[in-house]
Design an enzyme around this catalytic site. Structure first.
Site, PDB file in Angstrom:
ATOM      1  N   GLN A 178      27.297   6.667  96.919  1.00 48.18           N
ATOM      2  CA  GLN A 178      28.426   5.979  96.284  1.00 48.18           C
ATOM      3  C   GLN A 178      28.112   5.555  94.855  1.00 48.18           C
ATOM      4  OE1 GLN A 178      31.390   5.737  97.549  1.00 48.18           O
ATOM      5  NE2 GLN A 178      31.025   6.224  99.701  1.00 48.18           N
ATOM      6  N   ASP A 203      19.946   5.570  99.041  1.00 47.21           N
ATOM      7  CA  ASP A 203      21.150   6.329  99.347  1.00 47.21           C
ATOM      8  C   ASP A 203      22.094   6.201  98.141  1.00 47.21           C
ATOM      9  OD1 ASP A 203      23.664   7.167 100.126  1.00 47.21           O
ATOM     10  OD2 ASP A 203      23.653   6.109 102.041  1.00 47.21           O
ATOM     11  N   LYS A 228      31.690  13.586  97.054  1.00 42.70           N
ATOM     12  CA  LYS A 228      32.230  12.332  96.505  1.00 42.70           C
ATOM     13  C   LYS A 228      32.187  12.328  94.983  1.00 42.70           C
ATOM     14  CE  LYS A 228      30.457   9.850 100.535  1.00 42.70           C
ATOM     15  NZ  LYS A 228      31.548   9.586 101.438  1.00 42.70           N
ATOM     16  N   HIS A 255      25.060   2.527 105.373  1.00 46.60           N
ATOM     17  CA  HIS A 255      25.918   3.465 106.102  1.00 46.60           C
ATOM     18  C   HIS A 255      25.125   3.950 107.316  1.00 46.60           C
ATOM     19  CE1 HIS A 255      27.860   7.423 106.771  1.00 46.60           C
ATOM     20  NE2 HIS A 255      28.898   6.962 106.098  1.00 46.60           N
ATOM     21  N   CYS A 277      31.793   3.695 109.006  1.00 45.77           N
ATOM     22  CA  CYS A 277      30.410   4.070 109.374  1.00 45.77           C
ATOM     23  C   CYS A 277      29.427   2.965 108.990  1.00 45.77           C
ATOM     24  CB  CYS A 277      29.993   5.388 108.743  1.00 45.77           C
ATOM     25  SG  CYS A 277      31.004   6.755 109.270  1.00 45.77           S
TER      26      CYS A 277
END
Ligand code: PMP
Length: 407
Positions: A204, A201, A227, A124, A365
């Site tokens: 997600q 990261d 999220k 991202h 993104c």
């Protein structure tokens, strides 16, 4: 694993999902963008403002200590959820802030001209642009590890790219566009062998599966609260204590100090050293409630539920002529990027919205990933445990209708 919940009852926990859009029942398939909030999260934020709204760590009065206790309790819940220590968790506004904190506090003072920052093509922008800014300031260069056509990481190429000059690796746990679940524990093990610092990261991943940070073996893990059923403007940077101890503050101000004098300021200990100013108190208390909620459902139950929805949607979409799924890695979270022959992604999303179906369209993104697949944009349907099999059918029917309209 606790017993599987009754998903119909779970669905009822989300008040927003009962609404209609353009006269049709809402089918919300944009959870990778932001997740919907269960009643208990909404209630905890409401309760904070109604009963004990006060600033944290500053006031000795009752409301101040109640607010501080609840805020710190949220940190503790997040720590247990991720299997780490409380004092290794910096509460912040989300992944973007968390990665920038690593970039400016860890990388900027350390990287030298010629050092390499290794990234993957599926990152991202939040795990690309901060590194570009640091590269410009330090003379370090960015190296990109490429993908296989199905949207998996090319692990051989990634490991080969881990040469002596690489000081830091930024890798996403799960791709927000492709759904690919990366084998981050293996990747971090290889990086560790070569002395490379790893920044994962987790934006997600955390909403979809049990995440045990020590088992991953990374140096830094970033996530975003909105999220994972929490409020917007919440998130976490986890870092090994030794890194946090060695990092200078990123922002200066109240709360992050022990003593301020004009001839020198003594900074607070981590994690508060990195939490300058009044934080998102209500938001993090809400995120604590979200963690309780997800833990009660059981992350393994959530993963199993979403795997079923993913299999159902993939099968239904594969029956539709001219529809191409982008990202078909064997290990995927419930995210499906797709295009329909002859239709622009934005037109598709607009027409789907008229059918009550919310999907995201655009570059998500992730420009370098769009460039890899040779497309300017995709549509993305992203599922959460609160979606239903009926919604998968409604989505497939809407796709068929929209495709006919666009033909
Ligand atoms: N990384 C990934 C993989 C994401 O999906 C997102 C959100 N789309 C981010 C980082 C940025 O998160 P935030 O905007 O909450 O900081």
């Amino acid at each position: 694993m606790s017993g599987a919940p009754d998903w119909t009852v779970v669905r009822g926990d989300f008040p927003l999902l009962t609404r209609t859009v353009h006269g049709k029942p809402l089918v919300y398939l944009d959870s990778a963008n932001t997740g919907q909030k269960p009643e208990c999260v909404i209630a905890s934020v409401d309760d904070f403002f109604r009963r004990y709204n006060a600033n944290v760590s500053r006031a000795v009065h009752t409301l101040g200590s109640e607010a501080t206790e609840a805020y710190e309790a949220a940190r503790g819940k997040l720590a247990r959820f991720l299997n780490v220590r409380d004092d290794e968790l910096v509460l912040c506004s989300g992944t973007t802030f968390a990665i920038n904190l690593v970039a400016y506090s860890w990388a900027l003072p350390r990287l030298q001209p010629g050092d390499v920052i290794l990234l993957t093509r599926m990152e991202h922008h939040a795990n690309i642009v901060p590194w570009q800014l640091i590269a410009q300031r330090t003379g370090a260069v960015i190296r990109v590890a490429d993908l296989l056509p199905d949207g998996s990481l090319d692990l051989d190429a990634l490991f080969a790219a881990m040469t002596l000059e690489v000081k830091l690796l930024g890798v996403t746990h799960v791709s927000n566009v492709l759904g690919t679940i990366n084998p981050v524990a293996t990747i971090c093990r290889e990086a560790r062998k070569r002395g490379i610092i790893t920044v994962v990261d987790g934006s997600q991943a955390v909403p979809h599966m049990a995440v045990d940070i020590p088992a991953i073996g990374c140096d830094f893990y970033a996530l975003t609260g909105h999220k994972m059923c929490g409020p917007t403007g919440t998130g976490v940077l986890w870092a090994k204590r030794e890194h946090l101890e060695a990092m200078p503050p990123f922002l200066g101000g109240g709360e992050m100090i022990k003593e301020v004098r004009f001839d020198g300021t003594v900074f607070n200990d981590p994690p508060h050293r990195f939490e300058a100013g009044t934080p998102n108190i209500a938001g993090h208390i809400g995120l604590g409630a979200a963690v309780d909620y997800l833990s009660d459902l059981g992350m393994d139950n959530i993963a199993a539920r979403e795997a079923e929805l993913l299999a159902h949607a993939t099968e239904a979409m594969s029956q539709i002529d001219g529809l191409r799924i982008i990202g078909t890695a064997p290990d995927k979270a419930a995210v499906i990027s797709f295009l329909v022959e002859g239709a622009h992604a934005h037109d598709l999303a607009t027409l789907l919205d008229l059918e009550g179906v919310a999907v995201r369209s655009g570059h998500h993104c992730a420009h370098p990933l769009m460039q890899f697949f040779g497309v300017p944009a995709t549509c993305r349907a992203s599922f959460a445990f609160y979606n239903t099999h009926d919604e998968v059918e409604a989505f497939a029917a809407a796709l068929v209708k929209v495709r006919r309209l666009l033909a």
